[in-house]
Design a protein around this motif. Structure first.
Motif, short mmCIF file in Angstrom:
data_model
loop_
_atom_site.label_atom_id
_atom_site.label_comp_id
_atom_site.label_asym_id
_atom_site.label_seq_id
_atom_site.Cartn_x
_atom_site.Cartn_y
_atom_site.Cartn_z
N ARG A 151 -17.94 3.87 6.21
CA ARG A 151 -18.80 3.40 4.92
C ARG A 151 -18.09 4.22 3.06
O ARG A 151 -17.85 5.25 4.16
N PRO A 152 -17.58 3.64 2.35
CA PRO A 152 -17.73 3.89 1.25
C PRO A 152 -18.87 5.70 1.45
O PRO A 152 -19.62 4.95 1.07
N THR A 153 -17.41 6.27 0.82
CA THR A 153 -18.88 7.54 0.13
C THR A 153 -19.17 7.66 -1.49
O THR A 153 -18.74 6.58 -2.55
N GLU A 154 -20.15 8.19 -2.19
CA GLU A 154 -20.71 8.14 -3.36
C GLU A 154 -18.87 8.87 -4.36
O GLU A 154 -19.15 8.14 -5.43
N ALA A 155 -18.08 9.80 -3.69
CA ALA A 155 -17.51 9.87 -4.15
C ALA A 155 -16.02 8.88 -4.61
O ALA A 155 -15.92 8.24 -5.48
N ARG A 177 -13.53 4.76 -7.70
CA ARG A 177 -12.99 2.59 -7.77
C ARG A 177 -14.77 1.93 -7.92
O ARG A 177 -15.46 3.02 -7.01
N SER A 178 -14.42 0.74 -8.14
CA SER A 178 -15.35 -0.31 -7.56
C SER A 178 -15.59 -0.22 -6.24
O SER A 178 -14.37 -0.06 -5.31
N VAL A 179 -16.33 -0.62 -5.48
CA VAL A 179 -16.30 -1.32 -4.14
C VAL A 179 -15.76 -2.40 -4.51
O VAL A 179 -14.76 -3.16 -3.48
N GLU A 187 -12.38 -3.04 -6.24
CA GLU A 187 -10.94 -2.14 -5.87
C GLU A 187 -10.88 -1.76 -5.05
O GLU A 187 -9.52 -1.90 -4.15
N ILE A 188 -11.95 -0.93 -4.01
CA ILE A 188 -11.96 -0.01 -2.46
C ILE A 188 -11.02 -1.68 -1.39
O ILE A 188 -10.63 -1.36 -0.87
N ALA A 189 -12.30 -2.24 -1.50
CA ALA A 189 -12.27 -3.62 -1.05
C ALA A 189 -10.97 -4.26 -0.77
O ALA A 189 -10.18 -4.42 0.10
N VAL A 190 -9.90 -4.23 -2.35
CA VAL A 190 -8.55 -4.33 -2.18
C VAL A 190 -8.06 -4.41 -1.24
O VAL A 190 -7.04 -4.66 -0.37
N ASP A 191 -7.45 -3.08 -1.83
CA ASP A 191 -6.91 -1.97 -1.45
C ASP A 191 -6.91 -1.94 0.65
O ASP A 191 -6.14 -1.92 1.44
N ALA A 192 -8.01 -1.28 0.78
CA ALA A 192 -8.41 -1.58 2.43
C ALA A 192 -8.33 -3.11 3.06
O ALA A 192 -6.78 -3.33 4.00
N MET A 234 -20.63 -6.15 -12.13
CA MET A 234 -19.65 -6.48 -10.90
C MET A 234 -18.35 -5.58 -11.89
O MET A 234 -18.24 -6.45 -13.19
N ASP A 235 -17.01 -6.15 -11.68
CA ASP A 235 -15.95 -5.53 -12.23
C ASP A 235 -16.15 -7.04 -12.85
O ASP A 235 -15.72 -8.10 -12.12
#
Length: 285
Positions: free
Chosen positions: A71-75, A80-82, A84-89, A213-214
């Protein structure tokens, strides 16, 4: 939930663990689920696996914040947007699984991640299927849409309930009568994980702060993969009028529209969905 035997992977990335279901053999097809309450890779696509796994190795990641993934944190969401986080992961996950080139399919929130992946690393995406994707779409009507409002409402105003889940499903599809009480209850129970609820509040706050969304629509021309758009004419979450920009900006693109169909094409038009995806991607081999 499915008639096929699934392998389960838990992949450690620099962001956190990503859960991936794996079934079938052949060219790799990565399927990215949407962002509704209780969503996960298997929950959203289980009815399609028997058909698709006959010709592909299907990978079903749970996106960050959903299912068995971290679960991504508030920080995290401030930085980063959700998407951007998803693409990296997701790229880290595919690297860990030894997958270099793949077909990619995404619906809604997963469609946004799929667009961003195809823009970021076009050399790795052989074929792209987008189902009413976020981020690549500019609405002509008012926003948030009816479906988006229902998603925001679900975890607020007293929290989740079977009745609110039934209302959510009703906005996602054209004919809600195909979903009985058992389906509503199963999706409701999947939405009750406390860590997911906490993430959803963070995600909604981030979504509001970032004004949605982005704006992936700005770089649709960067998509090089042959692209199939699947859209329900009666989608009340990401409406069909948004497809016009994608048809104009993606070079190799085609669109199939389903009448009497809402946001969940893979369920409402299951047989057609399975056939169209299989035929489109098989022709790219």
């Amino acid at each position: 939930m499915t008639d096929v035997s699934l392998k389960q992977h838990v992949v450690n990335t620099s962001l956190g663990e990503i859960a991936v279901a794996d079934v079938g053999e052949g060219p790799v097809l990565v399927m990215l689920h949407g962002g509704g309450p209780g969503a996960s890779g298997v929950a959203n696509f289980h009815q399609n696996l028997a058909a698709l796994a006959a010709g592909f190795r299907v990978l079903l990641p749970d996106q960050p914040g959903f299912g068995g993934s971290y679960r991504p944190t508030e920080a995290d969401l401030r930085a980063r947007s959700v998407t951007e986080i998803a693409v990296d992961a997701l790229f880290q996950t595919l690297d860990a699984l030894g997958v270099e080139r793949f077909h990619l399919l995404g619906n809604s929130l997963g469609g946004a991640a799929a667009i961003a992946m195809a823009q970021t690393r076009p050399d790795r995406v052989a074929g792209l299927v987008l189902m009413a994707p976020g981020g690549g779409w500019l609405p002509f009507g008012p926003t948030p849409t009816e479906g988006q409002k229902e998603m925001f409402r679900y975890y607020n105003g007293g929290g989740p309930s079977p009745r609110k889940m039934a209302n959510f499903i009703r906005t996602m599809v054209f004919d809600h009568r195909q979903f009985g009480d058992d389906a509503v209850l199963a999706r409701y129970e999947a939405s009750l994980d406390e860590s997911h609820i906490e993430f959803y509040h963070r995600y909604n706050a981030s979504f509001a702060q970032r004004n949605g969304m982005d704006p992936l629509w700005r770089d649709l021309h960067k998509i090089k993969a042959p692209t199939l758009l699947l859209w329900g004419r009666d989608d009340r979450t990401i409406t069909l009028d948004g497809a016009q920009l994608m048809l104009k900006q993606i070079r190799d693109v085609q669109l199939h529209v389903f009448g009497n169909c809402g946001h969940w094409v893979q369920i409402e038009r299951q047989r057609d969905f399975d056939r169209l995806v299989t035929d489109f991607l098989a022709a790219l081999a």
